[in-house]
Design an enzyme around this catalytic site. Structure first.
Site, short mmCIF file in Angstrom:
data_model
loop_
_atom_site.label_atom_id
_atom_site.label_comp_id
_atom_site.label_asym_id
_atom_site.label_seq_id
_atom_site.Cartn_x
_atom_site.Cartn_y
_atom_site.Cartn_z
N LYS A 156 -50.76 74.70 -13.85
CA LYS A 156 -50.47 73.34 -14.33
C LYS A 156 -49.19 73.32 -15.14
CE LYS A 156 -53.81 70.64 -15.89
NZ LYS A 156 -55.07 70.15 -16.52
N LYS A 212 -63.79 61.55 -14.68
CA LYS A 212 -63.76 60.16 -14.22
C LYS A 212 -65.16 59.66 -13.84
CE LYS A 212 -59.46 61.64 -12.23
NZ LYS A 212 -58.90 62.35 -11.07
N ASN A 251 -53.24 67.40 -8.13
CA ASN A 251 -54.40 67.99 -7.47
C ASN A 251 -54.05 68.18 -6.01
OD1 ASN A 251 -56.65 66.05 -9.52
ND2 ASN A 251 -56.04 68.16 -9.79
N ARG A 259 -55.40 68.61 -3.12
CA ARG A 259 -56.58 68.48 -2.26
C ARG A 259 -56.91 67.01 -2.14
NH1 ARG A 259 -60.01 66.97 -6.40
NH2 ARG A 259 -59.52 67.94 -8.39
N VAL A 275 -62.19 63.13 -5.12
CA VAL A 275 -63.47 62.42 -5.09
C VAL A 275 -63.23 60.92 -4.81
CG1 VAL A 275 -65.47 61.79 -6.49
CG2 VAL A 275 -64.53 64.11 -6.67
N ARG A 292 -69.00 56.35 -9.55
CA ARG A 292 -69.63 57.65 -9.24
C ARG A 292 -71.08 57.59 -9.72
NH1 ARG A 292 -65.48 62.69 -10.29
NH2 ARG A 292 -63.56 61.59 -9.75
P1 ADP Z 1 -61.06 64.38 -8.85
O1 ADP Z 1 -60.01 65.20 -9.54
O2 ADP Z 1 -61.22 64.69 -7.43
O3 ADP Z 1 -60.94 62.98 -9.15
P2 ADP Z 1 -62.85 65.66 -10.62
O4 ADP Z 1 -61.67 66.21 -11.28
O5 ADP Z 1 -63.85 64.96 -11.45
O6 ADP Z 1 -62.46 64.70 -9.46
O7 ADP Z 1 -63.61 66.78 -9.82
C1 ADP Z 1 -62.93 67.54 -8.90
C2 ADP Z 1 -63.71 68.74 -8.57
O8 ADP Z 1 -64.06 69.44 -9.73
C3 ADP Z 1 -65.01 68.41 -7.86
O9 ADP Z 1 -65.22 69.38 -6.89
C4 ADP Z 1 -66.05 68.56 -8.89
O10 ADP Z 1 -67.23 69.03 -8.30
C5 ADP Z 1 -65.46 69.60 -9.76
N1 ADP Z 1 -65.93 69.36 -11.10
C6 ADP Z 1 -65.89 68.20 -11.77
N2 ADP Z 1 -66.45 68.33 -12.97
C7 ADP Z 1 -66.86 69.61 -13.08
C8 ADP Z 1 -67.52 70.36 -14.09
N3 ADP Z 1 -67.89 69.83 -15.25
N4 ADP Z 1 -67.77 71.65 -13.84
C9 ADP Z 1 -67.41 72.20 -12.69
N5 ADP Z 1 -66.78 71.54 -11.70
C10 ADP Z 1 -66.52 70.27 -11.89
P1 ADP Z 2 -58.11 68.38 -15.46
O1 ADP Z 2 -57.24 69.40 -14.77
O2 ADP Z 2 -59.30 68.98 -16.08
O3 ADP Z 2 -58.39 67.21 -14.56
P2 ADP Z 2 -56.07 66.76 -16.79
O4 ADP Z 2 -54.85 67.41 -17.34
O5 ADP Z 2 -55.94 66.05 -15.50
O6 ADP Z 2 -57.23 67.86 -16.69
O7 ADP Z 2 -56.67 65.76 -17.88
C1 ADP Z 2 -57.93 65.17 -17.70
C2 ADP Z 2 -58.11 63.98 -18.64
O8 ADP Z 2 -57.93 64.37 -20.00
C3 ADP Z 2 -57.10 62.85 -18.45
O9 ADP Z 2 -57.48 61.97 -17.43
C4 ADP Z 2 -57.12 62.20 -19.82
O10 ADP Z 2 -58.28 61.40 -19.98
C5 ADP Z 2 -57.26 63.37 -20.75
N1 ADP Z 2 -55.94 63.88 -21.17
C6 ADP Z 2 -55.20 64.83 -20.55
N2 ADP Z 2 -54.03 65.05 -21.21
C7 ADP Z 2 -54.03 64.22 -22.27
C8 ADP Z 2 -53.10 63.97 -23.34
N3 ADP Z 2 -51.94 64.64 -23.45
N4 ADP Z 2 -53.44 63.02 -24.26
C9 ADP Z 2 -54.60 62.35 -24.17
N5 ADP Z 2 -55.51 62.53 -23.20
C10 ADP Z 2 -55.24 63.47 -22.24
MG MG Z 3 -56.98 65.94 -13.71
#
Ligand code: ADP
Ligand code: ADP
Ligand code: MG
Length: 452
Positions: free
Chosen positions: A116, A237, A290, A292, A295, A338
């Site tokens: 990332k 989400k 992402n 891929r 969801v 969801r």
């Molecule tokens: P997307 O990025 O597709 O909107 P999420 O980030 O919520 O959705 O989930 C993406 C993938 O990560 C899915 O395969 C989900 O099963 C997995 N995932 C989401 N939450 C968790 C968790 N708490 N622990 C492990 N895997 C998770």
């Molecule tokens: P993941 O790889 O687990 O999906 P993300 O980097 O996409 O992690 O962040 C997931 C969520 O965390 C975001 O949708 C947002 O709600 C919160 N988040 C991420 N970065 C920040 C930030 N710099 N400040 C506030 N909220 C954040």
């Molecule tokens: Mg994310």
């Protein structure tokens, strides 16, 4: 060429991929764990194969088992869905070594987009604004304290190999950094096998807006608009909608255009999503990509009529994109809910058990993607997603009215779900007027939204 597909996933996405294969006239084989022997995907498939015990590490994450299953059944392609092996470059490479097409980016592309932090730097160089934060992976506590001191607290620690909302920690002071950094490191190591941590400044009030892209192996790419995923719980989400109700057309266009241009320039390919935070002033900041299908991809399918899984399979087979940007038309408004097996009255703790009865909503504008059937036993081994309700309407108001109707019809008996939460939030003023930020549900407490 792709002539037969192994579906290496479970739940609703396995069913969704099976449907795309059927529409393409492609034979497909469902790979399942012992816990999923009675699953909907297995029942619907013409062919299926067991790849190991319930524990994901020994089945859905077991690369030799998945690859042997594909070879034994005569498949020449593997669709990994989301989660599990979907973003694993070593798996994509192993597929290639066995003459199997991995339906996703090629391994060298996945490799380049794996960290990332590295992606953040790469896309910033291509013109994307990013959240201010650490200059690289933090090397040790001294480095973290010095850099966070300069950037200013609060900061959000993030595992560079992270996903699924896991392992992030909010740090408000140097003292918190001292306790949080080692914890974040060990959590990241345990969850992702990599303890690299970087940080971003915490944007207190922000919305999550993401852009769907599709890029072929010949360097052509299109965007398919944005989705707003600001209703979250613990950084995960729960409701997604498009177009974003918080952006005007000019900034929407700017975001979409910047996103597609930067990833094409960086050599991305396949279906992908660029995630951004939108602050209260309307500035957007890239947070991650992402690599891929997501969801919430059906939101985009409802708005554009494009089948994203079909396109993703074609691109992996080496075909050129069948769509040009100007052919992609956006119509109306779509919202996805969801539906998870979790108890709203008990801090949304995960639930398992038998689905004793099931009534799925229908009617104009309603789509349900699910693997549930009456009598199905929800196993305790995997994530809690049971179904996705996706609702479309000519306007956001119509989509909301139809959502209210569909949520009222939706009944799942035998296992507690978050449907009451959705019924509550659909009448919440902040949600209705699109004035929510990603931390709203956690700040107010999910119980406040639970309806009847
Ligand atoms: P997307 O990025 O597709 O909107 P999420 O980030 O919520 O959705 O989930 C993406 C993938 O990560 C899915 O395969 C989900 O099963 C997995 N995932 C989401 N939450 C968790 C968790 N708490 N622990 C492990 N895997 C998770
Ligand atoms: P993941 O790889 O687990 O999906 P993300 O980097 O996409 O992690 O962040 C997931 C969520 O965390 C975001 O949708 C947002 O709600 C919160 N988040 C991420 N970065 C920040 C930030 N710099 N400040 C506030 N909220 C954040
Ligand atoms: Mg994310």
């Amino acid at each position: 060429m792709v002539t037969k597909v192994l579906i290496a996933n479970r739940g609703e996405i396995a069913v969704r991929i099976l449907r795309a294969c059927r529409d393409l006239g492609l034979p497909a084989v469902v790979a399942y764990s012992e816990a999923d022997r009675e699953s909907m995907a297995v029942k619907l498939a013409d062919e299926s194969i067991c790849i190991g015990p319930a524990e994901a590490r020994r089945s859905y994450l077991n690369q030799p088992a998945v690859i042997s299953a594909a070879m034994i059944t005569g498949c020449d392609a593997v669709h990994p869905g989301y989660g599990f092996l979907s973003e694993d470059a070593s798996f994509a490479e192993a597929c290639g070594a066995h003459d199997l097409t991995f339906i996703g980016p090629r391994p060298e592309v996945l490799e380049r987009f794996a960290s990332k932090y590295a992606v953040r730097r790469m896309l910033a160089a291509n013109g994307l604004p990013t959240v201010p934060g650490s200059n690289g992976i933090v090397s040790d506590l001294g480095d973290a304290l010095e850099q966070a001191g300069k950037a200013g607290y609060p900061v959000l620690l993030k595992p560079s190999a992270g996903g699924g909302g896991r392992g992030m920690r909010l740090v408000r002071s140097p003292r918190e950094m001292e306790t949080s950094l080692p914890l974040a490191r060990s959590e990241a190591q345990a969850a992702f096998g990599d303890d690299s941590i970087y940080f971003e400044k915490w944007i207190e009030e922000s919305r999550h807006v993401e852009v769907q892209v599709m890029v072929d192996q010949h360097g052509s790419g299109v965007h398919l608009g944005e989705r707003d995923c600001s209703i979250q719980r613990r950084h995960q989400k729960i409701i997604e909608e498009g177009p974003s109700p918080a952006m005007d057309d000019a900034s929407r266009e700017r975001l979409r255009d910047l996103a597609i241009r930067s990833v094409v320039a960086a050599g991305y390919e396949s279906a992908g999503t660029l995630e951004f935070l939108l602050d209260t002033e309307g500035n957007f900041f890239f947070i991650e990509i992402n690599c891929r299908v997501q969801v919430e991809h059906p939101v985009t399918e409802m708005l554009t009529g494009v089948d994203l899984i079909v396109e993703q399979i074609r691109i992996a087979a080496g075909d050129r994109l069948s769509l040009r940007q100007e052919q992609i038309r956006f119509r109306g408004h779509a919202i996805e809910f969801r539906i998870n097996a979790e108890d709203p009255a008990d801090n949304f703790s995960p639930q398992t058990g038998e689905i004793e009865s099931l009534n799925l909503p229908g009617g104009p504008g309603v789509r349900v993607d699910t693997h549930l059937y009456a009598g199905y036993e929800v196993p305790p081994f995997y994530d809690s997603l049971l179904a996705k309700l996706i609702v479309w309407g000519e306007t956001r108001e119509i989509a909301l009215a139809r959502s209210r109707r569909a949520l009222a019809e939706f009944e799942i008996g035998g296992v507690k779900t978050n449907i009451p939460f959705h019924r509550g939030i659909i009448d919440n003023d902040a949600f209705l007027s699109a004035r929510v930020s990603t931390n709203l549900v956690d700040r107010v407490g999910p119980a406040a939204f639970v309806g009847s």
